[in-house]
Scaffold this motif. Structure first.
Motif, mmCIF file in Angstrom:
data_model
loop_
_atom_site.group_PDB
_atom_site.id
_atom_site.type_symbol
_atom_site.label_atom_id
_atom_site.label_comp_id
_atom_site.label_asym_id
_atom_site.label_seq_id
_atom_site.Cartn_x
_atom_site.Cartn_y
_atom_site.Cartn_z
ATOM 1 N N UNK A 77 -6.308 2.151 4.108
ATOM 2 C CA UNK A 77 -6.548 1.238 3.505
ATOM 3 C C UNK A 77 -5.485 0.237 3.043
ATOM 4 N N UNK A 78 -4.632 1.141 2.113
ATOM 5 C CA UNK A 78 -3.410 0.510 1.533
ATOM 6 C C UNK A 78 -2.627 -0.180 2.310
ATOM 7 N N UNK A 79 -2.258 0.538 3.673
ATOM 8 C CA UNK A 79 -1.471 0.017 4.737
ATOM 9 C C UNK A 79 -1.958 -1.018 5.277
ATOM 10 N N UNK A 80 -3.168 -1.202 5.692
ATOM 11 C CA UNK A 80 -3.578 -2.372 6.626
ATOM 12 C C UNK A 80 -4.066 -3.609 5.473
ATOM 13 N N UNK A 81 -4.316 -3.358 4.460
ATOM 14 C CA UNK A 81 -4.551 -4.621 3.248
ATOM 15 C C UNK A 81 -3.039 -5.141 3.163
ATOM 16 N N UNK A 82 -1.962 -4.283 2.642
ATOM 17 C CA UNK A 82 -0.635 -4.657 2.485
ATOM 18 C C UNK A 82 -0.275 -5.454 3.714
ATOM 19 N N UNK A 83 -0.578 -5.428 5.250
ATOM 20 C CA UNK A 83 -0.058 -5.921 6.070
ATOM 21 C C UNK A 83 -1.154 -7.140 6.363
ATOM 22 N N UNK A 84 -2.425 -7.298 6.222
ATOM 23 C CA UNK A 84 -2.962 -8.425 5.850
ATOM 24 C C UNK A 84 -2.545 -9.331 5.001
ATOM 25 N N UNK A 85 -2.149 -8.813 4.047
ATOM 26 C CA UNK A 85 -1.831 -9.869 2.914
ATOM 27 C C UNK A 85 -0.577 -10.713 3.041
ATOM 28 N N UNK A 86 0.288 -10.276 4.244
ATOM 29 C CA UNK A 86 1.479 -10.932 4.407
ATOM 30 C C UNK A 86 1.247 -12.091 5.554
ATOM 31 N N UNK A 87 -0.171 -12.085 6.139
ATOM 32 C CA UNK A 87 -0.612 -13.023 7.079
ATOM 33 C C UNK A 87 -1.084 -14.212 6.598
ATOM 34 N N UNK A 88 -0.050 -15.301 6.782
ATOM 35 C CA UNK A 88 -0.447 -16.744 6.353
ATOM 36 C C UNK A 88 -1.564 -17.364 7.307
ATOM 37 N N UNK A 89 -1.401 -17.546 8.458
ATOM 38 C CA UNK A 89 -2.429 -18.080 9.454
ATOM 39 C C UNK A 89 -2.336 -17.326 10.704
ATOM 40 N N UNK A 144 1.681 -9.385 -13.381
ATOM 41 C CA UNK A 144 0.638 -9.308 -12.363
ATOM 42 C C UNK A 144 0.038 -8.018 -12.327
ATOM 43 N N UNK A 145 0.555 -6.802 -12.691
ATOM 44 C CA UNK A 145 0.093 -5.531 -12.224
ATOM 45 C C UNK A 145 -1.310 -5.359 -12.807
ATOM 46 N N UNK A 146 -1.436 -5.698 -14.346
ATOM 47 C CA UNK A 146 -2.988 -5.622 -14.841
ATOM 48 C C UNK A 146 -4.164 -6.092 -13.984
ATOM 49 N N UNK A 147 -4.056 -7.582 -13.682
ATOM 50 C CA UNK A 147 -5.037 -8.053 -12.950
ATOM 51 C C UNK A 147 -5.414 -7.338 -11.626
ATOM 52 N N UNK A 148 -4.212 -6.853 -10.908
ATOM 53 C CA UNK A 148 -4.174 -6.155 -9.571
ATOM 54 C C UNK A 148 -4.867 -4.840 -9.745
ATOM 55 N N UNK A 149 -4.596 -4.285 -10.892
ATOM 56 C CA UNK A 149 -5.165 -2.735 -11.027
ATOM 57 C C UNK A 149 -6.511 -2.839 -11.435
ATOM 58 N N UNK A 187 3.833 -11.117 -5.446
ATOM 59 C CA UNK A 187 3.643 -10.035 -6.602
ATOM 60 C C UNK A 187 2.314 -9.404 -6.675
ATOM 61 N N UNK A 188 1.138 -9.977 -5.580
ATOM 62 C CA UNK A 188 0.173 -9.404 -5.524
ATOM 63 C C UNK A 188 0.394 -8.047 -4.685
ATOM 64 N N UNK A 189 1.281 -8.279 -3.639
ATOM 65 C CA UNK A 189 1.717 -7.049 -2.781
ATOM 66 C C UNK A 189 2.144 -5.907 -3.324
ATOM 67 N N UNK A 190 3.044 -6.443 -4.389
ATOM 68 C CA UNK A 190 3.744 -5.300 -4.932
ATOM 69 C C UNK A 190 2.833 -4.691 -5.988
ATOM 70 N N UNK A 191 1.863 -5.349 -6.563
ATOM 71 C CA UNK A 191 0.790 -4.798 -7.547
ATOM 72 C C UNK A 191 -0.068 -4.062 -6.999
ATOM 73 N N UNK A 192 -0.495 -4.360 -5.667
ATOM 74 C CA UNK A 192 -1.527 -3.674 -4.870
ATOM 75 C C UNK A 192 -0.843 -2.168 -4.606
ATOM 76 N N UNK A 193 0.512 -2.085 -4.030
ATOM 77 C CA UNK A 193 1.248 -1.163 -3.749
ATOM 78 C C UNK A 193 1.135 -0.137 -4.798
ATOM 79 N N UNK A 194 1.328 -0.529 -6.134
ATOM 80 C CA UNK A 194 1.831 0.154 -7.356
ATOM 81 C C UNK A 194 0.232 0.704 -7.632
ATOM 82 N N UNK A 195 -0.879 -0.021 -7.536
ATOM 83 C CA UNK A 195 -2.353 0.312 -7.655
ATOM 84 C C UNK A 195 -2.712 1.785 -6.681
ATOM 85 N N UNK A 196 -2.237 1.490 -5.322
ATOM 86 C CA UNK A 196 -2.285 2.614 -4.297
ATOM 87 C C UNK A 196 -1.694 3.785 -4.729
#
Length: 546
Positions: free
Chosen positions: A507-519, A433-438, A131-140
């Motif tokens: 920035x939006x692309x690299x952050x979205x990619x790093x959000x998918x990294x678990x370890x 979740x969109x509100x806090x992400x924005x 949900x954080x990834x989706x909200x960040x994409x919406x904010x971007x």
């Protein structure tokens, strides 16, 4: 609503609690913390003091031992030895921004680091990663949709670009940039096509140590730092050029092959053979109609005599980088041996030019898509010339961007604060979740004018409160100045629309990619046979000592 996930009203409360050590169990905290946040924050902390016109310089020691003083983010990123994969990814994204738009490298690093820091807080508060990834994409997406509404000015097709280039160039040099900006604007305007198209390749930059910045000038054609060495100092028509990155003459004394001489007769024979070899090499160049040779290396006197005999102009260049650029422009290779090139470079005229007490060599063409002017930069120190050269390239890149898209945004952090205000207003009204992400995205954007205030030595809390209040009142032209907040329209401080828009996308692309990294999983290094042998020898030595 799913009771397993916190609502938009619960998240702010959880965010405030997440900073306390006793709120979450260690197991939950480890599960939600991003593995890339620490690396991104470390990289951002290195770049943050260099951000903006009042950014500080860093002394870089390269792998070859050379010391460079610079505040240019792309140069700093190039020499950093990074081990964390997330830092590698962020550096690659920032370098992409520098290569495609020429500006906004520090912007990418700082905003990405701030967004990951805010993302970690949201994850600790219990917001699911998906949900954080989706909200960040919406904010971007909201940011990209809002950005055109903040455009305040455009560069006209017949307008002097000085005012649009000044704030861009002022960020990259320690010297007053008024004179330099005027010179770059004049050069860009002079090389602009009749249809408004501008090709940066038509404008060269050459640095000559000595004198002062005010002694800089423009020369026709492409100029390189160097000097004609023989009797022939000019070719006025039909120049055919060969480029060499080796001595013009016998091989270097440090070459692997060494002659073994046992008698004076052997020495005489060796000298005779060497002279014959030099004559053959120069004659082969003349047979290919080569009449100009540019050498990055030593010039042998006997080879120079042969060149004068065959009517070849020999130029000794000072900079390998300039010779490499000349190779790209001419379309001929930079050769490591004295052999005729298969395709020699061609231009109309080649001649030496005195610039104060220094010498340069100019190459002129009479056809389009070739360098028409060279900006000769002067300065007393090598480090100062590097900063001046970088500022000139930034101005040229900015003018190229403006020819593609003439729109300009408010600079000095005003655009970031305006976007933060818009996101905050929308985020406070969104459910889920969109509100806090924005709100988190807005907080990350506000960290950029905050960095400008820190580097200017201002009272950050006071000036940020004043800037925030002005934007809340509807004045989105208020930015961060030297002593206090300023009206960017009056102070003529601008950001190019293309660079800012591209930076936000990166920035939006690299952050979205790093959000998918678990370890981060590091593969075990497989030792080479040499390493195995050395390790076995060490073990044997230690055993012997025991």
């Amino acid at each position: 609503m799913d009771t397993r996930n916190p609502s938009a009203l619960e998240l702010p409360k959880l965010l405030s609690q997440s900073t306390r050590q006793d709120t979450w169990a260690p197991r939950v905290r480890e599960k939600n913390v991003l593995s890339s946040t620490a690396a991104a924050q470390t990289l951002a902390n290195v770049i943050r003091p260099c951000y903006g016109p009042h950014g500080r310089q860093k002394l870089l020691v390269t792998a070859t031992g050379e010391t460079v003083c610079t505040g240019y983010t792309a140069a700093i990123l190039r020499v950093l030895e990074l081990e964390h994969p997330a830092a590698w990814l962020l550096r690659e994204a920032a370098q992409t921004q520098a290569e495609s738009r020429g500006d906004g490298t520090a912007f990418v690093v700082l905003l990405a680091g701030a967004l990951l820091e805010q993302a970690e807080l949201l994850l600790r508060a219990g917001l699911p990663r998906a949900q954080l990834q989706e909200a960040y994409v919406a904010a971007a997406t909201e940011v990209q949709a809002t950005l055109p509404s903040l455009v305040i000015r455009s560069l006209g097709p017949l307008e002097d670009p000085f005012w649009a280039l000044y704030s861009v160039m002022n960020t990259h040099t320690l010297f007053p940039t008024g004179f330099l900006t005027r010179l770059v604007a004049q050069a860009c305007w002079a090389t602009r096509e009749l249809d408004g198209h501008f090709n940066p390749e038509r404008l060269g930059v050459c640095t000559l140590r000595g004198a002062t910045l005010e002694d800089s000038c423009l020369l026709p054609g492409l100029a390189v730092a160097g000097k004609p060495c023989g009797q022939i100092t000019v070719v006025l028509r039909g120049a055919r050029i060969a480029l060499f990155a080796c001595p013009f003459g016998p091989a270097s004394p440090n070459a692997p092959a060494t002659a073994r001489l046992s008698s004076p007769d052997d020495l005489m024979k060796f000298r005779k053979i060497s002279e014959q070899l030099i004559e053959e090499q120069v004659s082969h160049l003349a047979a290919m109609n080569i009449n100009v040779v540019v050498v990055w290396g030593e010039i042998d006197e006997k080879a120079l005599i042969q060149a004068d005999r065959f009517g070849i102009m020999v130029i000794q260049a000072k900079s390998k980088r300039e010779v490499a650029h000349l190779s790209e422009v001419l379309g001929t290779p930079l050769l490591p041996y004295l052999l005729p090139p298969l395709v020699p470079g061609k231009c109309q005229r080649v001649y030496g030019q005195e610039v104060g007490e220094s010498l340069a060599v100019a190459f002129e063409w009479d056809c389009p898509n070739t360098p028409a002017l060279t900006l000769i930069l002067r300065g007393p120190t090598t480090e100062g010339l590097r900063g001046t050269e970088q500022a000139a390239y930034q101005g040229i890149d900015a003018y190229f961007q403006l020819c593609q898209d003439p729109r300009l945004l408010p600079g000095a952090g005003a655009t970031e604060m305006a976007l933060a205000k818009i996101l905050s207003e929308k985020g406070s009204k969104l459910d889920g979740p969109g509100g806090p992400a924005f709100l988190a995205f807005a907080q990350a954007l506000m960290s950029l004018p905050e960095a400008l205030a820190e580097n200017a030595g201002l009272a950050v809390t006071n000036v940020m409160a004043e800037m925030y209040g002005a934007h809340q009142a509807g004045n989105f032209l208020i930015g961060m100045g030297t002593e206090r907040v300023i009206d960017v329209a009056k102070e003529q401080v601008w950001d190019t629309f293309r660079a800012k828009s591209q930076g936000l996308k990166v920035v939006a692309d690299v952050v979205r990619q790093l959000l998918t990294v678990d370890e981060v999983v590091v593969a075990k290094k497989i030792p080479t046979p040499q390493e195995d042998l050395s390790s076995n020898s060490k073990k044997a030595k230690n055993t012997h000592l025991l």
